[in-house]
Design an enzyme around this catalytic site. Structure first.
Site, mmCIF file in Angstrom:
data_model
loop_
_atom_site.group_PDB
_atom_site.id
_atom_site.type_symbol
_atom_site.label_atom_id
_atom_site.label_comp_id
_atom_site.label_asym_id
_atom_site.label_seq_id
_atom_site.Cartn_x
_atom_site.Cartn_y
_atom_site.Cartn_z
ATOM 1 C CG ASP A 31 73.978 79.583 65.264
ATOM 2 O OD1 ASP A 31 73.367 79.484 63.997
ATOM 3 O OD2 ASP A 31 74.098 80.689 66.248
ATOM 4 C CG ASP B 122 77.159 85.142 62.724
ATOM 5 O OD1 ASP B 122 76.096 84.355 62.357
ATOM 6 O OD2 ASP B 122 77.612 85.344 63.573
ATOM 7 N NE ARG C 61 77.432 97.241 70.915
ATOM 8 C CZ ARG C 61 77.471 96.358 69.566
ATOM 9 N NH1 ARG C 61 78.780 95.556 69.558
ATOM 10 N NH2 ARG C 61 77.201 95.934 68.477
ATOM 11 C CG HIS D 279 76.800 80.637 64.124
ATOM 12 N ND1 HIS D 279 77.147 80.325 65.228
ATOM 13 C CD2 HIS D 279 76.342 81.864 63.431
ATOM 14 C CE1 HIS D 279 76.804 82.365 65.923
ATOM 15 N NE2 HIS D 279 76.391 82.558 64.768
ATOM 16 C CE1 TYR E 260 76.667 87.627 70.526
ATOM 17 C CE2 TYR E 260 76.149 89.774 70.045
ATOM 18 C CZ TYR E 260 75.320 88.476 69.498
ATOM 19 O OH TYR E 260 74.021 87.992 69.390
ATOM 20 C CG HIS F 76 71.375 84.951 62.590
ATOM 21 N ND1 HIS F 76 71.337 84.550 64.265
ATOM 22 C CD2 HIS F 76 72.985 84.327 62.644
ATOM 23 C CE1 HIS F 76 71.929 84.350 64.510
ATOM 24 N NE2 HIS F 76 73.383 84.308 63.779
ATOM 25 C CD GLU G 98 76.529 80.146 69.231
ATOM 26 O OE1 GLU G 98 76.365 81.321 70.321
ATOM 27 O OE2 GLU G 98 75.980 80.941 68.131
ATOM 28 C CG HIS H 270 79.852 84.399 70.236
ATOM 29 N ND1 HIS H 270 79.642 85.301 69.432
ATOM 30 C CD2 HIS H 270 78.632 83.899 70.443
ATOM 31 C CE1 HIS H 270 78.001 85.195 69.161
ATOM 32 N NE2 HIS H 270 77.992 84.216 69.792
ATOM 33 C CG HIS I 265 72.203 79.347 69.129
ATOM 34 N ND1 HIS I 265 72.742 80.603 69.490
ATOM 35 C CD2 HIS I 265 70.715 79.710 70.556
ATOM 36 C CE1 HIS I 265 73.218 80.815 70.964
ATOM 37 N NE2 HIS I 265 72.258 80.374 71.415
ATOM 38 C CG HIS J 35 74.130 85.085 74.548
ATOM 39 N ND1 HIS J 35 75.788 85.154 74.333
ATOM 40 C CD2 HIS J 35 74.010 83.922 73.020
ATOM 41 C CE1 HIS J 35 75.855 84.892 72.724
ATOM 42 N NE2 HIS J 35 75.469 84.550 71.500
ATOM 43 C CD GLU K 280 71.485 83.367 68.737
ATOM 44 O OE1 GLU K 280 72.080 81.992 67.556
ATOM 45 O OE2 GLU K 280 72.004 83.366 69.216
HETATM 46 ZN ZN ZN Z 1 75.601 84.285 64.173
HETATM 47 FE FE FE Z 2 73.980 81.636 67.511
HETATM 48 FE FE FE Z 3 75.893 83.649 69.548
#
Ligand code: ZN
Ligand code: FE
Ligand code: FE
Length: 292
Positions: free
Chosen positions: A183, A231, A39, A186, A72, A233, A144, A109, A218, A69, A270
């Protein structure tokens, strides 16, 4: 480099060396981790002894590059300067801290343009990267490939190529250490036929971006059909890529782990799993890689 490295996303709560040991315990020889609370909270100071203990473990056991990574919450192309400033500052801190583990990868991202348009988003992202990356930096930064939900930038190889080209014009040294993380969930959600034509997707990536920029994957299944732009997974074999009932199959993942163009790269899971589930998926992918 006739092998792929395989691992998954791990918690960094117990430090670097502990992640290496956890990776070993599930058969992984690479892993991913958030550079700070996902976060976006404050980052812990780097324990240099812990970082070198991890580096020693990785060397002893033949690990491939790690894929840190970014949280987000970073949005380098927010409409609000305050949010962009936060993302730039935090990313710079992350990259400085990763110098304690030289030679690894940092994936993020690209961002969401929140209605400003993809062109404006691409320019903001490129400007931010040009400022944030620094001379002598030893961490390669990976954009990504995104599913294209909402106003995400990076839904096509063309958008990623335009970011890299814009950085190259402003900060050529930074562009030299920019790459891409593909990914599989994605790109399928974005419309690429990774299920039926992995080679065609890699040809397209090579034509638009250059395959030498592809530095990590990914590996995820997707709860949604190709082109859904969602998106979400799924575990390997339980989504549209890997479940024969949904039009995919194990061969989709077999092609990934056996592709000559992907050898030497870290493949990061992931998928929605705890450690035992990751251990099973890693073993499954290693079996698929060998059966070829
Ligand atoms: Zn994703
Ligand atoms: Fe990813
Ligand atoms: Fe990612």
């Amino acid at each position: 480099m006739g092998r792929v490295y395989i691992g998954c996303h791990l918690s960094s709560a117990k430090g670097y060396r502990a992640m290496g040991e956890t990776a070993r315990s599930i058969g992984a020889d690479t892993f991913a981790f958030f550079t700070r609370n996902p976060r976006g909270g404050a980052a812990k100071a780097v324990d240099a002894a812990d970082a070198s203990a991890l580096a020693a473990l990785m060397a002893e056991h033949g690990f491939g590059p790690l894929v840190a990574h970014a949280p987000y919450t970073y949005n380098l192309c927010s409409a609000k300067e305050g949010a962009r400033e936060f993302a730039r500052t935090a990313m710079r801190e992350d990259l400085e801290r990763l110098e304690a583990l030289p030679g690894n990868l940092y994936n993020f991202h690209p961002g969401s343009h929140v209605g400003q348009g993809a062109d404006a988003g691409i320019q903001l992202i490129a400007d931010a990267l040009s400022e944030v990356m620094f001379p002598g930096q030893r961490t390669v930064v990976l954009l990504e490939t995104m599913a294209g939900k909402g106003t995400e930038v990076g839904r096509s190889f063309e958008e990623l190529a335009r970011i890299i080209d814009a950085v190259a014009r402003r900060n050529p040294a930074a562009a030299d250490i920019l790459g891409v993380c593909l990914d599989t969930c994605h790109v399928s959600d974005a419309g690429y036929d990774v299920i039926g034509d992995l080679d065609g997707v890699l040809d397209e990536l090579d034509r638009v971006i250059g395959i030498e920029r592809l530095r990590a994957l990914h590996v995820n299944d997707s709860k949604n059909a190709r082109g859904a732009r969602k998106d979400r997974h799924a575990k390997l074999g339980e989504g549209y890529l890997g479940d024969p009932a949904l039009g995919g199959g194990p061969e989709v993942f077999a092609r990934i782990v056996r592709s000559p163009r992907l050898q030497g790269l870290p493949l990061i899971l992931e998928t929605p799993n705890e450690l035992p589930g990751y251990a099973r998926e890693i073993a499954w992918l290693r079996d698929l890689a060998q059966e070829g």
